[in-house]
Design a protein around this motif. Structure first.
Motif, short mmCIF file in Angstrom:
data_model
loop_
_atom_site.label_atom_id
_atom_site.label_comp_id
_atom_site.label_asym_id
_atom_site.label_seq_id
_atom_site.Cartn_x
_atom_site.Cartn_y
_atom_site.Cartn_z
N GLY A 92 27.72 -34.14 -10.21
CA GLY A 92 29.07 -33.70 -9.88
C GLY A 92 29.12 -32.23 -9.51
N VAL A 93 28.18 -31.79 -8.68
CA VAL A 93 28.13 -30.39 -8.27
C VAL A 93 29.42 -30.02 -7.54
N GLY A 94 30.08 -28.99 -8.02
CA GLY A 94 31.33 -28.57 -7.40
C GLY A 94 31.15 -27.53 -6.33
N LEU A 95 30.07 -26.74 -6.43
CA LEU A 95 29.84 -25.66 -5.48
C LEU A 95 28.37 -25.59 -5.13
N PHE A 96 28.08 -25.56 -3.84
CA PHE A 96 26.72 -25.31 -3.34
C PHE A 96 26.66 -23.88 -2.87
N LEU A 97 25.66 -23.11 -3.39
CA LEU A 97 25.54 -21.69 -3.07
C LEU A 97 24.15 -21.43 -2.48
N PRO A 98 24.00 -21.61 -1.18
CA PRO A 98 22.72 -21.33 -0.54
C PRO A 98 22.53 -19.83 -0.33
N ILE A 99 21.26 -19.40 -0.42
CA ILE A 99 20.91 -17.99 -0.21
C ILE A 99 19.88 -17.92 0.91
N ASP A 100 20.31 -17.43 2.08
CA ASP A 100 19.41 -17.26 3.23
C ASP A 100 18.68 -18.58 3.51
N TYR A 101 17.39 -18.56 3.86
CA TYR A 101 16.52 -19.73 4.05
C TYR A 101 17.22 -20.84 4.84
N PRO A 102 17.61 -20.55 6.10
CA PRO A 102 18.52 -21.46 6.81
C PRO A 102 17.94 -22.81 7.17
N GLY A 103 16.62 -22.93 7.36
CA GLY A 103 16.06 -24.21 7.77
C GLY A 103 16.49 -25.35 6.87
N LEU A 104 16.35 -25.17 5.57
CA LEU A 104 16.76 -26.18 4.60
C LEU A 104 18.23 -26.03 4.22
N ASN A 105 18.67 -24.80 4.00
CA ASN A 105 19.99 -24.59 3.43
C ASN A 105 21.13 -25.00 4.35
N LEU A 106 20.95 -24.86 5.65
CA LEU A 106 22.01 -25.30 6.56
C LEU A 106 22.17 -26.82 6.52
N ARG A 107 21.06 -27.54 6.38
CA ARG A 107 21.17 -29.00 6.28
C ARG A 107 21.82 -29.41 4.97
N LEU A 108 21.47 -28.70 3.88
CA LEU A 108 22.09 -29.01 2.60
C LEU A 108 23.57 -28.64 2.59
N ALA A 109 23.93 -27.59 3.29
CA ALA A 109 25.35 -27.23 3.40
C ALA A 109 26.13 -28.33 4.10
N ARG A 110 25.54 -28.91 5.14
CA ARG A 110 26.19 -30.02 5.84
C ARG A 110 26.36 -31.21 4.91
N ALA A 111 25.33 -31.52 4.14
CA ALA A 111 25.41 -32.65 3.21
C ALA A 111 26.47 -32.41 2.14
N ALA A 112 26.50 -31.19 1.59
CA ALA A 112 27.49 -30.87 0.57
C ALA A 112 28.90 -30.96 1.12
N ARG A 113 29.09 -30.48 2.34
CA ARG A 113 30.42 -30.53 2.97
C ARG A 113 30.87 -31.97 3.16
N ARG A 114 29.96 -32.82 3.62
CA ARG A 114 30.31 -34.23 3.85
C ARG A 114 30.66 -34.93 2.55
N GLN A 115 30.10 -34.46 1.43
CA GLN A 115 30.41 -35.04 0.14
C GLN A 115 31.67 -34.44 -0.48
N GLY A 116 32.29 -33.52 0.21
CA GLY A 116 33.53 -32.93 -0.29
C GLY A 116 33.34 -31.78 -1.25
N ARG A 117 32.17 -31.14 -1.23
CA ARG A 117 31.90 -30.04 -2.15
C ARG A 117 32.15 -28.69 -1.47
N ARG A 118 32.42 -27.68 -2.27
CA ARG A 118 32.64 -26.35 -1.71
C ARG A 118 31.29 -25.72 -1.40
N VAL A 119 31.25 -24.90 -0.36
CA VAL A 119 30.02 -24.26 0.08
C VAL A 119 30.27 -22.76 0.27
N LEU A 120 29.49 -21.95 -0.45
CA LEU A 120 29.57 -20.49 -0.35
C LEU A 120 28.19 -19.99 0.05
N TYR A 121 28.03 -19.59 1.31
CA TYR A 121 26.72 -19.17 1.81
C TYR A 121 26.57 -17.67 1.58
#
Length: 369
Positions: A92-121
C-alpha cells in the motif's frame, strides 16, 4: 488501482547510485523526524539502510553503465521492476520518491502513477543536457519534481512540470562536516574515477598514470584513490595506490583528478581544485556527442556559466594532458589555483541554502496528506 489500506503511510525511496543513496538517507531521516510512523522501503545502499529504509535491492545490483552493460543486465533489471510494482500494491505504498537514476526511476514513476500513487521526483533527470522527451514524462507521471540546480525548475515548467528548486543537498553535508585545512606542506592528490565498475575500468588507469608522473616530479606528494563501498577492491589493484572511502579521500585531498558528475560539486564546495576527465567507448561517445546539448559536462562550469574547471574528454584524456593540467593546482599560491577557488566561491552562492533534505521531506509529507 488504489493503494491498499494501511494503518501507517508507506513511502518507497529509489536511489541507484552512491550519491543518491547518501541523499536518500538524509531525506529518510528528515521524513522520520516529521512523520515518525512512516514505513520506509526502497532500493539503495548502506546509508539508506542505516537510516531505516528496508531495501529490496542494493547498489551492487544497479551499478551499470553504457548500452552493452545495460543489455547484459536487462533480465535482472526488468525482474526487479516487476517485483517493485507488485510491492507497491502489497504494501500500500502511498508515495514513490525516486532520486535521479532516470533509466529505472522514470519507468517506476509511470507504474506508480498508473496505480494511483503519488510521485515526488527528487533530483530531476538532466533534461537540459539531453533527452528532452523525459521532461514530458515527468509532467505526465509526477505530482512534483524537486530540482537541485538553480536553472532546472524554470526549464521544466516550460514542459508543464510542477517543479521547485529546493537547493543542493551537498550544502547540508558541508554544514555538518567542515573540512579542516591541510597541514603545512601536506599535498595529497585524490583520484575519483567513479562509482560504477565500467567507469573505473575506463578512467582509473589514466588517472593513476597521471598521478604517478606528478609524484615523480614532486617530492612528498601522496596519492589516494576513492573507492565506493559497493565496488570490489580487486577493481583497483592495478593502480598501485591505496584506496579509501570517497569521503575520506575528499577530506585528505589538496587537489583532485575526477570524472564528471556530482563529485565535481563536492570537491568545489570543499575547496579542492580539480581537473575533470571522462572517457567511454567510441560508439557511446559518438552517440553522446550528437545528443548532448550543453557546452560543458562539468556541473561547476554549467552552474557558474564559466570555464572554471578544465575538462579532458575522450581522446584528449591522456596521462600527460591530465598531469600538465593538474600540476599548477598543486601550488598554494599559483594563479591557476587562486582563480579556480574564486570560481568555487561563485558556485556556492548559486546553489541555494542548506536544509534541502528537510524541504524534500516536507513536500513528501504534504503529498501524503
Amino acid at each position: 488501482m488504489s493503494p491498499a489500506p494501511s494503518p501507517e503511510p508507506a513511502i518507497f525511496i529509489s536511489a541507484g547510485e552512491a550519491s543518491g543513496d547518501r541523499h536518500g538517507a538524509a531525506v529518510a531521516r528528515a521524513i522520520r523526524a516529521g512523520l515518525p510512523g512512516a514505513r520506509l522501503f526502497g532500493i539503495g545502499g548502506r546509508e539508506m539502510e542505516a537510516a531505516g529504509v528496508a531495501r529490496l535491492a542494493g547498489l551492487e545490483a544497479l551499478s551499470v553503465m553504457g548500452g552493452a552493460e545495460v543489455l547484459r543486465r536487462l533480465p535482472f533489471l526488468l525482474g526487479l521492476e516487476r517485483r517493485i510494482r507488485r510491492f507497491f500494491a502489497a504494501e500500500g505504498v502511498g508515495l514513490f520518491l525516486p532520486i535521479d537514476y532516470p533509466g529505472l526511476n522514470l519507468r517506476l514513476a509511470r507504474a506508480a502513477r498508473r496505480q494511483g500513487r503519488r510521485v515526488l521526483y527528487f533530483i530531476a533527470p538532466q533534461v537540459w543536457a539531453w533527452r528532452q522527451g523525459r521532461a514530458r514524462r515527468l509532467a505526465r507521471d509526477c505530482d512534483r519534481v524537486l530540482t537541485v540546480l538553480p536553472f532546472e525548475a524554470d526549464l521544466l515548467e516550460e514542459y508543464g512540470v510542477d517543479a521547485e528548486f529546493v537547493g543542493h543537498p551537498l550544502l547540508d553535508a558541508r554544514e555538518s562536516a567542515r573540512r579542516p585545512p591541510p597541514a603545512a606542506g601536506e599535498r595529497v592528490i585524490g583520484l575519483f574515477p567513479g562509482s560504477r565498475a565500467q567507469e573505473v575500468r575506463f578512467m582509473l588507469p589514466v588517472f593513476a598514470e597521471a598521478a604517478r608522473r606528478l609524484a615523480r616530479r614532486h617530492t612528498g606528494l601522496e596519492v589516494r584513490v576513492a573507492r565506493p563501498p559497493h565496488l570490489p577492491k580487486t577493481l583497483y589493484e592495478g593502480s598501485g595506490f591505496p584506496t579509501a572511502s570517497p569521503e575520506d579521500v575528499l577530506g585528505q585531498a589538496t587537489a583532485a583528478i575526477t570524472k564528471s558528475g556530482t563529485i565535481t560539486l563536492e570537491l568545489a564546495l570543499a575547496g579542492i581544485p580539480m581537473v575533470v576527465g571522462y572517457r567511454t567507448t567510441r560508439l557511446e561517445w559518438a552517440i553522446g556527442r550528437r545528443l548532448v546539448r550543453v557546452p560543458s559536462i562539468v556541473l561547476v562550469n554549467l552552474v557558474t556559466g564559466a570555464r572554471v574547471v578544465p575538462e579532458l574528454l575522450q581522446d584528449r584524456l591522456t596521462p600527460g594532458s591530465m598531469a600538465s593540467a593538474l600540476e599548477p593546482l598543486l601550488e598554494e599560491a599559483s594563479p591557476e589555483r587562486r582563480a579556480m577557488l574564486r570560481g568555487f566561491a561563485a558556485l556556492r552562492d548559486r546553489l541555494g541554502e542548506p536544509g534541502c533534505a528537510a524541504r524534500v521531506a516536507a513536500r513528501a509529507i504534504e503529498l501524503l496528506a
